[in-house]
Design a protein around this motif. Structure first.
Motif, PDB file in Angstrom:
ATOM      1  N   VAL A   9       4.585  13.285   7.973  1.00  0.00           N
ATOM      2  CA  VAL A   9       5.426  12.350   7.222  1.00  0.00           C
ATOM      3  C   VAL A   9       4.514  11.480   6.368  1.00  0.00           C
ATOM      4  CG1 VAL A   9       7.069  10.445   7.340  1.00  0.00           C
ATOM      5  CG2 VAL A   9       7.152  12.271   9.045  1.00  0.00           C
ATOM      6  N   GLY A  10       4.844  11.400   5.099  1.00  0.00           N
ATOM      7  CA  GLY A  10       4.121  10.522   4.184  1.00  0.00           C
ATOM      8  C   GLY A  10       5.084   9.469   3.651  1.00  0.00           C
ATOM      9  N   LEU A  11       4.572   8.267   3.452  1.00  0.00           N
ATOM     10  CA  LEU A  11       5.404   7.171   2.966  1.00  0.00           C
ATOM     11  C   LEU A  11       4.684   6.493   1.809  1.00  0.00           C
ATOM     12  CD1 LEU A  11       7.996   5.530   3.511  1.00  0.00           C
ATOM     13  CD2 LEU A  11       6.651   4.126   5.041  1.00  0.00           C
ATOM     14  N   VAL A  12       5.364   6.422   0.671  1.00  0.00           N
ATOM     15  CA  VAL A  12       4.802   5.781  -0.515  1.00  0.00           C
ATOM     16  C   VAL A  12       5.668   4.576  -0.859  1.00  0.00           C
ATOM     17  CG1 VAL A  12       4.254   6.055  -2.960  1.00  0.00           C
ATOM     18  CG2 VAL A  12       3.893   7.960  -1.384  1.00  0.00           C
ATOM     19  N   LEU A  13       5.019   3.431  -1.061  1.00  0.00           N
ATOM     20  CA  LEU A  13       5.722   2.200  -1.424  1.00  0.00           C
ATOM     21  C   LEU A  13       5.211   1.717  -2.777  1.00  0.00           C
ATOM     22  CD1 LEU A  13       5.243   0.569   2.041  1.00  0.00           C
ATOM     23  CD2 LEU A  13       7.448   1.237   1.104  1.00  0.00           C
ATOM     24  N   VAL A  14       6.143   1.372  -3.666  1.00  0.00           N
ATOM     25  CA  VAL A  14       5.783   0.847  -4.979  1.00  0.00           C
ATOM     26  C   VAL A  14       6.598  -0.415  -5.217  1.00  0.00           C
ATOM     27  CG1 VAL A  14       5.759   1.271  -7.469  1.00  0.00           C
ATOM     28  CG2 VAL A  14       5.277   3.148  -5.873  1.00  0.00           C
ATOM     29  N   GLU A  15       5.897  -1.513  -5.533  1.00  0.00           N
ATOM     30  CA  GLU A  15       6.587  -2.766  -5.825  1.00  0.00           C
ATOM     31  C   GLU A  15       6.392  -3.104  -7.299  1.00  0.00           C
ATOM     32  OE1 GLU A  15       6.693  -7.509  -4.694  1.00  0.00           O
ATOM     33  OE2 GLU A  15       5.222  -6.220  -3.739  1.00  0.00           O
ATOM     34  N   GLU A  16       7.511  -3.464  -7.935  1.00  0.00           N
ATOM     35  CA  GLU A  16       7.457  -3.842  -9.339  1.00  0.00           C
ATOM     36  C   GLU A  16       8.588  -4.812  -9.638  1.00  0.00           C
ATOM     37  OE1 GLU A  16       7.527  -1.748 -13.756  1.00  0.00           O
ATOM     38  OE2 GLU A  16       7.424  -0.500 -11.971  1.00  0.00           O
ATOM     39  N   THR A  34      13.041  14.611   1.575  1.00  0.00           N
ATOM     40  CA  THR A  34      12.617  13.348   0.983  1.00  0.00           C
ATOM     41  C   THR A  34      13.704  12.303   1.147  1.00  0.00           C
ATOM     42  OG1 THR A  34      11.296  14.541  -0.654  1.00  0.00           O
ATOM     43  CG2 THR A  34      11.782  12.226  -1.122  1.00  0.00           C
ATOM     44  N   GLY A  35      13.332  11.152   1.696  1.00  0.00           N
ATOM     45  CA  GLY A  35      14.246  10.019   1.831  1.00  0.00           C
ATOM     46  C   GLY A  35      13.826   8.911   0.883  1.00  0.00           C
ATOM     47  N   HIS A  36      14.799   8.134   0.425  1.00  0.00           N
ATOM     48  CA  HIS A  36      14.519   7.047  -0.515  1.00  0.00           C
ATOM     49  C   HIS A  36      15.087   5.743   0.006  1.00  0.00           C
ATOM     50  CE1 HIS A  36      13.212   9.847  -3.664  1.00  0.00           C
ATOM     51  NE2 HIS A  36      14.167  10.636  -3.197  1.00  0.00           N
ATOM     52  N   GLY A  37      14.400   4.658  -0.305  1.00  0.00           N
ATOM     53  CA  GLY A  37      14.876   3.334   0.070  1.00  0.00           C
ATOM     54  C   GLY A  37      14.434   2.306  -0.956  1.00  0.00           C
ATOM     55  N   VAL A  38      15.226   1.243  -1.097  1.00  0.00           N
ATOM     56  CA  VAL A  38      14.944   0.183  -2.068  1.00  0.00           C
ATOM     57  C   VAL A  38      15.179  -1.168  -1.410  1.00  0.00           C
ATOM     58  CG1 VAL A  38      15.643  -0.843  -4.286  1.00  0.00           C
ATOM     59  CG2 VAL A  38      15.651   1.635  -4.012  1.00  0.00           C
ATOM     60  N   ALA A  39      14.352  -2.140  -1.762  1.00  0.00           N
ATOM     61  CA  ALA A  39      14.555  -3.528  -1.341  1.00  0.00           C
ATOM     62  C   ALA A  39      14.301  -4.418  -2.553  1.00  0.00           C
ATOM     63  CB  ALA A  39      13.604  -3.893  -0.206  1.00  0.00           C
ATOM     64  N   ARG A  40      15.165  -5.400  -2.704  1.00  0.00           N
ATOM     65  CA  ARG A  40      15.027  -6.329  -3.832  1.00  0.00           C
ATOM     66  C   ARG A  40      14.890  -7.742  -3.309  1.00  0.00           C
ATOM     67  NH1 ARG A  40      18.636  -2.484  -5.266  1.00  0.00           N
ATOM     68  NH2 ARG A  40      18.188  -1.345  -7.172  1.00  0.00           N
ATOM     69  N   CYS A  41      13.980  -8.477  -3.907  1.00  0.00           N
ATOM     70  CA  CYS A  41      13.773  -9.872  -3.518  1.00  0.00           C
ATOM     71  C   CYS A  41      14.767 -10.755  -4.274  1.00  0.00           C
ATOM     72  CB  CYS A  41      12.341 -10.299  -3.846  1.00  0.00           C
ATOM     73  SG  CYS A  41      11.953 -11.971  -3.324  1.00  0.00           S
ATOM     74  N   ASN A  42      15.531 -11.531  -3.523  1.00  0.00           N
ATOM     75  CA  ASN A  42      16.440 -12.490  -4.139  1.00  0.00           C
ATOM     76  C   ASN A  42      15.595 -13.525  -4.890  1.00  0.00           C
ATOM     77  OD1 ASN A  42      18.084 -14.831  -4.546  1.00  0.00           O
ATOM     78  ND2 ASN A  42      19.482 -14.096  -2.983  1.00  0.00           N
ATOM     79  N   PRO A  43      15.927 -13.833  -6.137  1.00  0.00           N
ATOM     80  CA  PRO A  43      15.127 -14.792  -6.913  1.00  0.00           C
ATOM     81  C   PRO A  43      14.981 -16.164  -6.241  1.00  0.00           C
ATOM     82  CG  PRO A  43      16.670 -13.647  -8.348  1.00  0.00           C
ATOM     83  CD  PRO A  43      17.014 -13.259  -6.937  1.00  0.00           C
ATOM     84  N   ASP A  45      14.590 -16.583  -3.012  1.00  0.00           N
ATOM     85  CA  ASP A  45      13.780 -16.424  -1.804  1.00  0.00           C
ATOM     86  C   ASP A  45      12.293 -16.426  -2.133  1.00  0.00           C
ATOM     87  OD1 ASP A  45      16.069 -16.231  -0.303  1.00  0.00           O
ATOM     88  OD2 ASP A  45      16.019 -14.040  -0.164  1.00  0.00           O
ATOM     89  N   VAL A  46      11.499 -16.777  -1.131  1.00  0.00           N
ATOM     90  CA  VAL A  46      10.050 -16.689  -1.257  1.00  0.00           C
ATOM     91  C   VAL A  46       9.681 -15.202  -1.286  1.00  0.00           C
ATOM     92  CG1 VAL A  46       7.855 -17.207  -0.126  1.00  0.00           C
ATOM     93  CG2 VAL A  46       9.743 -18.847  -0.008  1.00  0.00           C
ATOM     94  N   ASP A  47       8.809 -14.835  -2.204  1.00  0.00           N
ATOM     95  CA  ASP A  47       8.403 -13.429  -2.320  1.00  0.00           C
ATOM     96  C   ASP A  47       7.354 -13.107  -1.256  1.00  0.00           C
ATOM     97  OD1 ASP A  47       7.963 -10.852  -3.132  1.00  0.00           O
ATOM     98  OD2 ASP A  47       6.932 -11.375  -4.989  1.00  0.00           O
ATOM     99  N   VAL A  48       7.761 -12.317  -0.258  1.00  0.00           N
ATOM    100  CA  VAL A  48       6.858 -11.863   0.795  1.00  0.00           C
ATOM    101  C   VAL A  48       6.844 -10.336   0.714  1.00  0.00           C
ATOM    102  CG1 VAL A  48       6.342 -11.888   3.259  1.00  0.00           C
ATOM    103  CG2 VAL A  48       7.497 -13.861   2.206  1.00  0.00           C
ATOM    104  N   PRO A  49       5.839  -9.760   0.051  1.00  0.00           N
ATOM    105  CA  PRO A  49       5.818  -8.317  -0.177  1.00  0.00           C
ATOM    106  C   PRO A  49       5.972  -7.476   1.091  1.00  0.00           C
ATOM    107  CG  PRO A  49       4.131  -9.368  -1.490  1.00  0.00           C
ATOM    108  CD  PRO A  49       4.697 -10.423  -0.578  1.00  0.00           C
ATOM    109  N   GLU A  50       5.415  -7.941   2.201  1.00  0.00           N
ATOM    110  CA  GLU A  50       5.496  -7.171   3.445  1.00  0.00           C
ATOM    111  C   GLU A  50       6.947  -6.956   3.881  1.00  0.00           C
ATOM    112  OE1 GLU A  50       3.543  -9.871   3.036  1.00  0.00           O
ATOM    113  OE2 GLU A  50       1.561  -8.924   3.019  1.00  0.00           O
ATOM    114  N   ILE A  51       7.799  -7.948   3.650  1.00  0.00           N
ATOM    115  CA  ILE A  51       9.206  -7.821   4.026  1.00  0.00           C
ATOM    116  C   ILE A  51       9.878  -6.752   3.163  1.00  0.00           C
ATOM    117  CG2 ILE A  51      11.448  -8.986   4.122  1.00  0.00           C
ATOM    118  CD1 ILE A  51       9.894 -11.584   4.795  1.00  0.00           C
ATOM    119  N   GLY A  52       9.591  -6.758   1.876  1.00  0.00           N
ATOM    120  CA  GLY A  52      10.131  -5.723   0.993  1.00  0.00           C
ATOM    121  C   GLY A  52       9.663  -4.342   1.403  1.00  0.00           C
TER     122      GLY A  52
END
Length: 96
Positions: A9-16, A34-43, A45-52
């Motif tokens: 299993v490989g997991l690729v994360l891209v934040e933009e 292949t599975g896909h997932g998305v997380a969006r930071c509420n404007p 909220d404090v931006d904590v990349p690890e949570i995304g």
């Protein structure tokens, strides 16, 4: 009978721009899923990349797990081994 297989299993994360996208790829040696997932930071909220990362990754892996459950349900049904009443194993979203 003892049987051992290894699936990779490989997991690729891209934040933009406050959006994290995850792609989980399972290679069984004969098939790739292949599975896909998305997380969006509420404007607000404090931006904590690890949570995304955690949210997007978990969503990608859940998508992957749902695909595997669907495949298993279809294969069980094809050999007449599914549960009575035609209700598939697993969780509701794996029913289709």
């Amino acid at each position: 009978m003892t049987r051992t297989v290894e699936w990779q299993v490989g997991l690729v994360l891209v934040e933009e721009d406050g959006t994290t996208r995850a792609r989980a790829v399972l290679d069984t040696g004969t098939t790739t899923y292949t599975g896909h997932g998305v997380a969006r930071c509420n404007p607000q909220d404090v931006d904590v990349p690890e949570i995304g990362d955690e949210l997007a990754a978990s969503r990608a892996m859940k998508d992957l797990a749902t695909q595997l459950m669907r495949v298993a349900n279809r294969e069980l049904e094809s050999i007449g081994a599914g549960p009575e009443g035609g209700v598939p194993y697993g969780w509701p979203e794996a029913a289709t």
